[in-house]
Design a protein around this motif. Structure first.
Motif, PDB file in Angstrom:
ATOM      1  N   MET A  35     -80.576  32.384  14.719  1.00 55.58           N
ATOM      2  CA  MET A  35     -81.706  31.544  14.340  1.00 55.58           C
ATOM      3  C   MET A  35     -82.556  31.205  15.568  1.00 55.58           C
ATOM      4  SD  MET A  35     -81.540  28.028  12.124  1.00 55.58           S
ATOM      5  CE  MET A  35     -80.294  28.783  11.079  1.00 55.58           C
ATOM      6  N   ARG A  36     -81.883  30.952  16.687  1.00 55.76           N
ATOM      7  CA  ARG A  36     -82.617  30.649  17.921  1.00 55.76           C
ATOM      8  C   ARG A  36     -83.395  31.874  18.414  1.00 55.76           C
ATOM      9  NH1 ARG A  36     -77.558  27.417  20.175  1.00 55.76           N
ATOM     10  NH2 ARG A  36     -78.189  25.268  19.776  1.00 55.76           N
ATOM     11  N   ARG A  37     -82.794  33.065  18.236  1.00 57.51           N
ATOM     12  CA  ARG A  37     -83.513  34.288  18.626  1.00 57.51           C
ATOM     13  C   ARG A  37     -84.757  34.478  17.757  1.00 57.51           C
ATOM     14  NH1 ARG A  37     -78.183  36.380  19.446  1.00 57.51           N
ATOM     15  NH2 ARG A  37     -78.125  37.214  17.322  1.00 57.51           N
ATOM     16  N   LYS A 130     -97.268  26.918  11.310  1.00 55.74           N
ATOM     17  CA  LYS A 130     -96.446  26.279  10.271  1.00 55.74           C
ATOM     18  C   LYS A 130     -95.069  26.936  10.184  1.00 55.74           C
ATOM     19  CE  LYS A 130    -100.253  24.705   7.318  1.00 55.74           C
ATOM     20  NZ  LYS A 130    -100.923  24.856   5.996  1.00 55.74           N
ATOM     21  N   ASP A 131     -95.029  28.275  10.295  1.00 54.48           N
ATOM     22  CA  ASP A 131     -93.743  28.985  10.264  1.00 54.48           C
ATOM     23  C   ASP A 131     -92.845  28.540  11.411  1.00 54.48           C
ATOM     24  OD1 ASP A 131     -94.557  30.385   8.038  1.00 54.48           O
ATOM     25  OD2 ASP A 131     -95.197  32.155   9.168  1.00 54.48           O
ATOM     26  N   VAL A 132     -93.426  28.449  12.611  1.00 53.18           N
ATOM     27  CA  VAL A 132     -92.653  28.046  13.791  1.00 53.18           C
ATOM     28  C   VAL A 132     -92.159  26.612  13.636  1.00 53.18           C
ATOM     29  CG1 VAL A 132     -92.809  27.532  16.257  1.00 53.18           C
ATOM     30  CG2 VAL A 132     -93.730  29.677  15.381  1.00 53.18           C
ATOM     31  N   GLU A 133     -93.036  25.721  13.187  1.00 59.67           N
ATOM     32  CA  GLU A 133     -92.633  24.318  13.008  1.00 59.67           C
ATOM     33  C   GLU A 133     -91.537  24.186  11.958  1.00 59.67           C
ATOM     34  OE1 GLU A 133     -96.269  22.392  12.081  1.00 59.67           O
ATOM     35  OE2 GLU A 133     -96.928  22.221  14.170  1.00 59.67           O
ATOM     36  N   SER A 134     -91.653  24.976  10.882  1.00 58.43           N
ATOM     37  CA  SER A 134     -90.627  24.936   9.839  1.00 58.43           C
ATOM     38  C   SER A 134     -89.288  25.428  10.376  1.00 58.43           C
ATOM     39  CB  SER A 134     -91.070  25.810   8.657  1.00 58.43           C
ATOM     40  OG  SER A 134     -90.057  25.868   7.670  1.00 58.43           O
ATOM     41  N   HIS A 138     -85.692  23.525  10.872  1.00 55.37           N
ATOM     42  CA  HIS A 138     -84.448  24.049  10.311  1.00 55.37           C
ATOM     43  C   HIS A 138     -83.383  24.192  11.395  1.00 55.37           C
ATOM     44  CE1 HIS A 138     -81.830  25.929   7.487  1.00 55.37           C
ATOM     45  NE2 HIS A 138     -81.892  27.123   8.057  1.00 55.37           N
ATOM     46  N   VAL A 139     -83.796  24.685  12.568  1.00 51.96           N
ATOM     47  CA  VAL A 139     -82.853  24.819  13.692  1.00 51.96           C
ATOM     48  C   VAL A 139     -82.319  23.451  14.095  1.00 51.96           C
ATOM     49  CG1 VAL A 139     -82.658  25.417  16.140  1.00 51.96           C
ATOM     50  CG2 VAL A 139     -83.805  26.985  14.579  1.00 51.96           C
ATOM     51  N   ALA A 140     -83.199  22.461  14.136  1.00 49.81           N
ATOM     52  CA  ALA A 140     -82.760  21.109  14.505  1.00 49.81           C
ATOM     53  C   ALA A 140     -81.746  20.569  13.496  1.00 49.81           C
ATOM     54  CB  ALA A 140     -83.968  20.174  14.587  1.00 49.81           C
ATOM     55  N   GLU A 143     -78.515  22.418  14.068  1.00 49.21           N
ATOM     56  CA  GLU A 143     -77.880  21.937  15.300  1.00 49.21           C
ATOM     57  C   GLU A 143     -77.146  20.625  15.058  1.00 49.21           C
ATOM     58  OE1 GLU A 143     -81.133  21.782  18.020  1.00 49.21           O
ATOM     59  OE2 GLU A 143     -80.704  23.777  18.871  1.00 49.21           O
ATOM     60  N   ALA A 144     -77.787  19.740  14.281  1.00 50.31           N
ATOM     61  CA  ALA A 144     -77.153  18.457  13.973  1.00 50.31           C
ATOM     62  C   ALA A 144     -75.898  18.664  13.126  1.00 50.31           C
ATOM     63  CB  ALA A 144     -78.142  17.545  13.239  1.00 50.31           C
ATOM     64  N   ALA A 145     -76.006  19.563  12.129  1.00 51.96           N
ATOM     65  CA  ALA A 145     -74.858  19.814  11.250  1.00 51.96           C
ATOM     66  C   ALA A 145     -73.715  20.454  12.028  1.00 51.96           C
ATOM     67  CB  ALA A 145     -75.279  20.717  10.091  1.00 51.96           C
TER      68      ALA A 145
END
Length: 266
Positions: A35-37, A130-134, A138-140, A143-145
C-alpha cells in the motif's frame, strides 16, 4: 525420564509459540508495504503532473506577455500606417500591419491551446489529488489498525517469553543443553514418532528402538536426524495430566513443528 521428556515437549511448545509470535511481530509492519508503494507511486505521478502543469502555466504567462507586446507592436504599425504620405510608404506600412495582425492571431491561437491543455491538466490534477488523499487516509487507517495488532502481538510475545523461560526451569541442565543444540541446528529438538516413523526426518525407526520408546524408561534419539523422539500415542496422557496439574490448558501431545520433508540429513 518420562517427566523430563514431557517437560522438554512443553518447552518446545512454548518455543514454538514464541517463534510464531516473533514472526507475527516481524510480519505485521510489512503488510503495509504494498500500500505504501502504491501511495509513493501515485505521489510521484502527481508531482510529475504538477511540475508539468506549472511549466505550462509559466509558458502561458510568457505567451500572454508576448501577446501584449504583439498588440503594442500592431498599434504602432497602425499609427505608422495612418501617418504615411505616399503610396510606397502606405504599401509598406500595410504589409507591416498585416504581418503584425497575423502574429497577434497566431499568438492568440497558441494561448487558446495552452488554455485547453491547462484545463485538462487541472482536471487530472484534481482527480489524482483526490486519489492520493484517499489512499493516504486509507494507509493511515491501516497503520492505526496494524499498530493495535502489533501492540497486542508484542504483549502476547512478552507473555510467551515468560512462559518459555518458566518451562526451562524444570528441565535437567544436561538435557537442556542437548535441547538447545538440537533446536539451533535442526530448528526443533523433539519429534514425535507415529506408526514407527520419525516426524522430524520422516524416516522409519528400527523396530527395536520403537520397542524401547514404548517402555518410556529413557530418552532416545533418532538415528538419522538425532532429534529426541517419543511415541506420540504414549505421551498424550502424561502431557495432559501434567498440564492439568499445573493449571495449564491441555495441548496436543504432538509438538513437532510443521516442516517440509528434508531432502538430506534432517
Amino acid at each position: 525420564m518420562k517427566e523430563q521428556l514431557v517437560r522438554l515437549l512443553q518447552l518446545q511448545q512454548c518455543d514454538a509459540k514464541v517463534k510464531e509470535l516473533e514472526a507475527e511481530v516481524a510480519r505485521l509492519p510489512a503488510k503495509l508495504d504494498p500500500m505504501r508503494r502504491d501511495l509513493a507511486r501515485l505521489e510521484a505521478m502527481l508531482a510529475t503532473e504538477q511540475a508539468e502543469h506549472d511549466r505550462t502555466l509559466d509558458l502561458g504567462r510568457q505567451q500572454e506577455g508576448a501577446l501584449e507586446r504583439e498588440h503594442e507592436s500592431l498599434k504602432q504599425a497602425r499609427m505608422k500606417l495612418q501617418a504615411t504620405k505616399n503610396g510606397k510608404e502606405y504599401n509598406a506600412a500595410s504589409r507591416e500591419v498585416e504581418y503584425k495582425r497575423k502574429s497577434v492571431s497566431d499568438r492568440e491561437a497558441d494561448l487558446r491551446k495552452i488554455g485547453e491543455v491547462l484545463t485538462e491538466a487541472q482536471a487530472k490534477l484534481e482527480a489524482h489529488t483526490k486519489d492520493v488523499e484517499s489512499l493516504r487516509g486509507h494507509v493511515a487507517e491501516e497503520e492505526a489498525a496494524i499498530g493495535g495488532q502489533l501492540d497486542l502481538a508484542k504483549a502476547k510475545l512478552a507473555e510467551a517469553v515468560v512462559a518459555r523461560d518458566a518451562a526451562r526451569g524444570p528441565v535437567t541442565a544436561s538435557w537442556l543443553k542437548t535441547y538447545d543444540a538440537l533446536s539451533t541446528k535442526k530448528g526443533f529438538a523433539v519429534a514425535s514418532v507415529v506408526g514407527g516413523v520419525c516426524q522430524g526426518c520422516h524416516m522409519a525407526l528400527p523396530p527395536q528402538l520403537n520397542n524401547v520408546l514404548a517402555r518410556m524408561e529413557s530418552i532416545e534419539t533418532c538415528p538419522r536426524c538425532s532429534r529426541l523422539v517419543y511415541r506420540q500415542e504414549l505421551l498424550e496422557t502424561a502431557l495432559a495430566e501434567l498440564q492439568a496439574a499445573e493449571g495449564g490448558a491441555p495441548a496436543a501431545a504432538d509438538a513437532t513443528p510443521a516442516e517440509p520433508a528434508p531432502s538430506g540429513d534432517a
